[in-house]
Write an enzyme that holds these catalytic residues in place. Structure first.
Site, PDB file in Angstrom:
ATOM      1  N   GLY A  96      47.898  31.293  41.264  1.00 15.19           N
ATOM      2  CA  GLY A  96      48.349  30.750  39.987  1.00 15.19           C
ATOM      3  C   GLY A  96      49.761  31.197  39.624  1.00 15.19           C
ATOM      4  CD  GLU A 108      45.335  29.910  44.933  1.00 12.45           C
ATOM      5  OE1 GLU A 108      45.933  29.985  46.022  1.00 12.45           O
ATOM      6  OE2 GLU A 108      45.935  29.769  43.849  1.00 12.45           O
ATOM      7  CB  ALA A 138      43.577  33.014  38.397  1.00 10.03           C
ATOM      8  CD  GLU A 195      48.011  26.940  41.618  1.00  7.97           C
ATOM      9  OE1 GLU A 195      47.398  27.893  41.095  1.00  7.97           O
ATOM     10  OE2 GLU A 195      47.473  25.880  41.975  1.00  7.97           O
TER      11      GLU A 195
HETATM   12  N1  T1G Z   1      43.090  39.568  39.160  1.00  8.63           N
HETATM   13  C1  T1G Z   1      42.582  40.711  38.672  1.00  8.63           C
HETATM   14  N2  T1G Z   1      42.845  41.910  39.182  1.00  8.63           N
HETATM   15  C2  T1G Z   1      43.682  41.978  40.220  1.00  8.63           C
HETATM   16  C3  T1G Z   1      44.253  40.824  40.791  1.00  8.63           C
HETATM   17  C4  T1G Z   1      43.943  39.575  40.213  1.00  8.63           C
HETATM   18  N3  T1G Z   1      44.457  38.420  40.670  1.00  8.63           N
HETATM   19  N4  T1G Z   1      45.039  41.189  41.814  1.00  8.63           N
HETATM   20  C5  T1G Z   1      44.967  42.521  41.891  1.00  8.63           C
HETATM   21  N5  T1G Z   1      44.145  43.000  40.945  1.00  8.63           N
HETATM   22  C6  T1G Z   1      43.832  44.414  40.683  1.00  8.63           C
HETATM   23  C7  T1G Z   1      43.144  45.069  41.857  1.00  8.63           C
HETATM   24  O1  T1G Z   1      41.748  44.872  41.802  1.00  8.63           O
HETATM   25  C8  T1G Z   1      43.522  46.509  41.657  1.00  8.63           C
HETATM   26  O2  T1G Z   1      42.703  47.043  40.662  1.00  8.63           O
HETATM   27  C9  T1G Z   1      44.941  46.425  41.089  1.00  8.63           C
HETATM   28  O3  T1G Z   1      45.061  45.091  40.558  1.00  8.63           O
HETATM   29  C10 T1G Z   1      46.033  46.641  42.118  1.00  8.63           C
HETATM   30  O4  T1G Z   1      45.781  45.805  43.239  1.00  8.63           O
HETATM   31  C11 T1G Z   1      44.391  29.063  39.512  1.00  8.63           C
HETATM   32  C12 T1G Z   1      42.440  30.508  40.747  1.00  8.63           C
HETATM   33  C13 T1G Z   1      48.874  41.419  44.162  1.00  8.63           C
HETATM   34  C14 T1G Z   1      49.314  41.777  46.600  1.00  8.63           C
HETATM   35  O5  T1G Z   1      44.521  36.363  45.404  1.00  8.63           O
HETATM   36  O6  T1G Z   1      46.616  40.187  46.844  1.00  8.63           O
HETATM   37  O7  T1G Z   1      45.359  32.256  41.180  1.00  8.63           O
HETATM   38  O8  T1G Z   1      41.462  48.676  42.027  1.00  8.63           O
HETATM   39  O9  T1G Z   1      45.295  47.661  44.874  1.00  8.63           O
HETATM   40  O10 T1G Z   1      48.087  46.669  47.256  1.00  8.63           O
HETATM   41  O11 T1G Z   1      44.938  28.572  41.714  1.00  8.63           O
HETATM   42  O12 T1G Z   1      46.313  42.852  44.650  1.00  8.63           O
HETATM   43  O13 T1G Z   1      43.424  49.361  40.646  1.00  8.63           O
HETATM   44  O14 T1G Z   1      41.295  48.638  39.536  1.00  8.63           O
HETATM   45  O15 T1G Z   1      45.504  45.240  45.621  1.00  8.63           O
HETATM   46  O16 T1G Z   1      49.902  46.508  45.450  1.00  8.63           O
HETATM   47  C15 T1G Z   1      45.216  34.408  43.614  1.00  8.63           C
HETATM   48  C16 T1G Z   1      45.147  39.042  44.780  1.00  8.63           C
HETATM   49  C17 T1G Z   1      44.167  34.444  42.548  1.00  8.63           C
HETATM   50  C18 T1G Z   1      46.122  37.928  44.610  1.00  8.63           C
HETATM   51  C19 T1G Z   1      48.913  43.739  45.031  1.00  8.63           C
HETATM   52  N6  T1G Z   1      45.802  35.701  43.722  1.00  8.63           N
HETATM   53  N7  T1G Z   1      45.814  40.319  44.754  1.00  8.63           N
HETATM   54  O17 T1G Z   1      48.489  44.568  46.096  1.00  8.63           O
HETATM   55  O18 T1G Z   1      47.534  46.558  44.789  1.00  8.63           O
HETATM   56  S1  T1G Z   1      43.307  32.940  42.460  1.00  8.63           S
HETATM   57  C20 T1G Z   1      45.405  36.608  44.614  1.00  8.63           C
HETATM   58  C21 T1G Z   1      46.474  40.817  45.807  1.00  8.63           C
HETATM   59  C22 T1G Z   1      44.287  31.909  41.614  1.00  8.63           C
HETATM   60  C23 T1G Z   1      44.754  29.627  40.825  1.00  8.63           C
HETATM   61  C24 T1G Z   1      43.750  30.523  41.430  1.00  8.63           C
HETATM   62  C25 T1G Z   1      47.029  42.194  45.678  1.00  8.63           C
HETATM   63  C26 T1G Z   1      48.525  42.259  45.374  1.00  8.63           C
HETATM   64  P1  T1G Z   1      42.178  48.551  40.714  1.00  8.63           P
HETATM   65  P2  T1G Z   1      45.948  46.336  44.732  1.00  8.63           P
HETATM   66  P3  T1G Z   1      48.553  46.143  45.960  1.00  8.63           P
END
Ligand code: T1G
Ligand code: NAD
Length: 699
Positions: free
Chosen positions: A102, A125, A63, A105
């Site tokens: 997501g 999450e 998400a 998912e």
């Molecule tokens: N949403 C928005 N921005 C995101 C993002 C996300 N999910 N993930 C990363 N970014 C931005 C981050 O802030 C950074 O921005 C840039 O992308 C690069 O990230 C319904 C509700 C994917 C392994 O928890 O673990 O789905 O600083 O520096 O080291 O059930 O980002 O450049 O402006 O970390 O290559 C679940 C979170 C969401 C994944 C990449 N997903 N992200 O790592 O780059 S909840 C997560 C990560 C959900 C559903 C629920 C990592 C990465 P900026 P980065 P990276």
């Protein structure tokens, strides 16, 4: 801007491309785009099967976290996924990079999944204070069984493609290095075999193992230390067994919505963005990092050996210089032991360790061994004269543009830099103990430090998989300066009547892994003692001075390493037991000062401890020692065990309300106006009704 989701058909196979850089997060536009693409595919007679894949570095990372806390716009992700699953023609997910939250998912709602060998999947999450809210808690156990699903969902850990295949999360792993190609090949084979359409939601999850759920609840409760989301996630998985699929989805959604509204979610999301925002420093746009291949380390004690292991683990060549042959040999043995531990705990393979010991690591006693080093990190005794001597020698032998870093905990980096003819190359790299484990690196920027030296510090941290925070020069930089202050608040409470054990317990309840007195015992009480002695001469006469810790040190009770400190440690034990003799020493100190002990509730202990920490933090921000409040938060989260789900002390202060914190400070100031004097920044923000977050760029 290109469409975030594109639809095309080639040779009877529909291609649905998600293209929303940098990580293909499921923003409203992507959700709507997926819905449209699905509708087109359903009606498109030229396409018999669809491949859903991500453009760029990854499949879908989940998400869009930036949308959290704001009203959600339709279409909602669970509905989009249900429509994918309901489709009468097969949709294949082709995974590369990270399919998280997501993103996974969406893949679970598809009818089959193929992953590149390098792909990783997970439901992280709970680490954001929520739970998989788009069917993950209902679909994953239907594919993997409850045990693996509970493990993945309560820990949030990522698994590689091979493990994902073993667990039943993906149907195949492809050797291809391109997700679309892998997906197309899988789709062609699928059409040849023409299996019955498998909808994950229609799989019978089987009977519920009551004992398994009870065990997992018990273990999770212990591990989560006050964090709610892993426990609530177990309830959601349980619904997969107690309820029919669609009712299970509703239950999951209700629990998800509850967590989404929680302070813990806000704290964890703040931590997520703060952890990334700390790298945004003024020097980042001004300079590029100097190349790093060879590193020298001076001093192979606790810190030097840990720093060596961190550097070696990230592929750097390390020469460690000690005082004499015996110390050098000891340092070599210590590094080898830490590497062995890494192998034993599965953090490093044996061949990597052997390669390091054979080629990348050596010890020496002569500084000339550092002539070619790109970077030297000094980790000798915490003594200004010793450090200056080391830097003079380094100045004489090191090549031009070598970076000279000190790991000092408290000392003035400007003064150390002035011992050299090249202060622009001198910087503080404040690692935390154990340095190969702890993720924080304070990059201490002195008055004359060059921008590219600062940027190199951040690059080094990234390479070591650490989190760097930029700090200015002052006594203790960000972290230890705060530590000194909140430790004093704790000491004052002890002298006024609280037991150190009660204070430790209250802070563990708050979410810290250990209380301050147990931490002191672990670090060694002699370190703080030396600091108190060093500062005694320049201490403000208004400062309240507490003597009981000195009384312990005078008895050579330095904590764990001597078997006694605030606690008693049985031979080799890491957990201590309360010591009545310590309580007697404290009581005698109170009596000598004529203090009548009073009672402190857990709530008051927390109020005082946090007010002291937040107030000092406000001063570090105001003085520019910390760039922003979020830099303080990351320091405390990664270096001092602050509970991540509370977001850090500044985020916590915003949650409690700055007016409340200020009122506490003013109340406590009635007994000690010097110690509790409110920081002007805090006063101003509180009076203007603002938050610390208003000073972060995240706003
Ligand atoms: N949403 C928005 N921005 C995101 C993002 C996300 N999910 N993930 C990363 N970014 C931005 C981050 O802030 C950074 O921005 C840039 O992308 C690069 O990230 C319904 C509700 C994917 C392994 O928890 O673990 O789905 O600083 O520096 O080291 O059930 O980002 O450049 O402006 O970390 O290559 C679940 C979170 C969401 C994944 C990449 N997903 N992200 O790592 O780059 S909840 C997560 C990560 C959900 C559903 C629920 C990592 C990465 P900026 P980065 P990276
Ligand atoms: P330590 O006593 O374990 O190790 C210091 C080592 O330096 C010893 O092995 C000693 O032989 C060596 N040494 C002393 N003078 C030397 C010289 N002139 N040349 C070469 N080697 C020399 O100390 P430590 O705990 O590793 O601390 C080192 C530094 O790191 C200190 O500045 C300390 O404040 C800082 N630090 C310590 C911690 C911690 O928790 N221990 C955390 C962060 C920073």
């Amino acid at each position: 801007m290109t469409d975030p989701v594109r639809y095309s058909v080639e040779n009877g196979i529909a291609q649905i491309a998600v293209d929303n850089p940098p990580v293909n997060a499921l923003s409203q536009a992507v959700r709507a785009g997926l819905d449209d693409a699905l509708a087109r595919f359903a009606q498109d007679e030229s396409a018999r099967i669809a491949v859903l894949y991500g453009v760029g570095r990854t499949f879908i990372a989940g998400a869009d976290i930036k949308e959290f806390g704001k009203p959600m716009a339709e279409p909602f992700l669970p509905d989009v996924i249900n429509r994918i699953e309901a489709c009468d023609k097969p949709v294949i997910a082709a995974l590369h990079g990270t399919a998280l939250g997501g993103g996974l998912e969406v893949a679970l709602g598809c009818h089959a999944r193929v992953a590149l060998e390098s792909a990783r999947v997970g439901l992280p999450e709970v680490t954001l204070g929520i739970l998989p809210g788009a069917g993950g808690t209902q679909r994953l156990p239907r594919l993997t069984g409850a045990k693996a699903a509970l493990d993945l969902i309560t820990s949030g850990r990522h698994v590689g493609a091979a493990e994902a295949e073993t667990l039943g999360i993906v149907d195949a792993v492809s050797r291809d290095d391109d997700a679309l190609n892998a997906g197309l090949a899988f789709a062609r084979a699928y059409l040849d075999k023409a299996p019955a359409l498998r909808r994950t939601g229609e799989i019978d999850p089987g009977a519920k193992g009551e004992a398994l759920f009870a065990d997992v609840r018990k273990a999770t409760q212990k591990r989560a230390r006050g964090q709610l989301s892993p426990m609530v996630a177990i309830d959601a998985v349980e619904a997969a067994y107690d309820l029919p699929f669609f009712e299970g989805l509703s239950r999951e959604r209700a629990l998800f919505t509850e967590l989404m509204a929680s302070d813990q979610r806000a704290g964890l999301i703040h931590a997520f963005f703060a952890e990334r925002a700390v790298a945004k420093i003024p020097e980042a746009g001004q300079a590029t990092a100097r190349p790093l291949h060879t590193v020298g380390i001076i001093g192979g004690g606790t810190m030097g050996s840990g720093i060596a292991v961190a550097a070696l683990g990230s592929g750097l060549d390390v020469t460690l210089v000690e005082r004499d042959d015996a110390s050098a040999e000891r340092a070599h043995a210590m590094v080898a032991r830490l590497l062995d531990d890494g192998v034993r705990r599965g953090k490093m393979d044996a061949s990597k360790r052997d390669g390091i010991l054979a080629g990348l690591f050596r010890v020496a006693t002569d500084y000339s061994a550092l002539a070619e080093a790109d970077l030297v990190i000094e980790a000798v005794f915490e003594d200004m004269e010793v450090k200056k001597e080391v830097f003079r020698k380094l100045d004489a032998v090191c090549k031009d543009r070598a970076i000279l870093a000190t790991n000092t905990s408290y000392l003035d980096v400007n003064e150390i830099a002035a011992a050299t003819t090249r202060p622009q190359d001198v910087i503080g790299f404040h690692f935390f103990s154990p340095a190969h484990v702890m993720r924080l690196l304070e990059v201490v920027v002195a008055d004359k430090t060059a921008a590219d030296v600062v940027v190199t510090g951040f690059a080094l941290a990234k390479r070591m998989k650490k989190v760097a925070v930029r700090a200015g020069v002052c006594d203790g930089f960000i972290g230890n300066r705060l530590l000194n202050t909140y430790r004093k608040a704790a000491d004052y409470m002890v002298e006024d009547g609280a037991s150190p054990y009660r204070i430790d317990a209250a802070l563990v309840d708050f979410g810290f892994p250990m209380g301050p007195f147990a931490v002191g015992d672990l670090a060694g009480l002699d370190i703080a003692w030396a600091g108190r002695k060093r500062r005694a001469a320049t201490r403000d006469p208004r400062e309240r001075v507490v003597g009981f810790a000195d009384r312990l040190c005078e008895r050579e009770w330095f904590g764990q390493k001597t078997g006694r400190g605030f606690y008693r440690y049985e031979e080799g034990a890491r957990r201590g037991t309360p010591d009545p003799e310590v309580e007697a020493i404290i009581a005698a100190e109170r009596e000598a000062k004529g203090i009548v002990p009073r009672d402190f509730s857990d709530a008051e202990i927390i109020r005082r401890y946090m007010a002291a920490m937040i107030n000092e933090a406000a001063k570090t921000v105001e003085e520019g020692i910390a760039l922003r409040p979020l830099d303080v938060d990351v320091t405390m989260l990664f270096g001092y065990g602050f509970p991540r789900w509370r977001g850090g002390p500044m985020h916590y202060a915003d949650t409690v309300g700055l007016k409340t914190i200020l009122a506490d400070l003013r109340e406590f100031a009635k007994e000690d106006a010097f110690f509790w004097e409110p920081a002007p920044l805090l006063v101003r923000l509180a009076e203007e009704g603002k938050t610390f977050a208003s000073l972060n760029s995240e706003g």
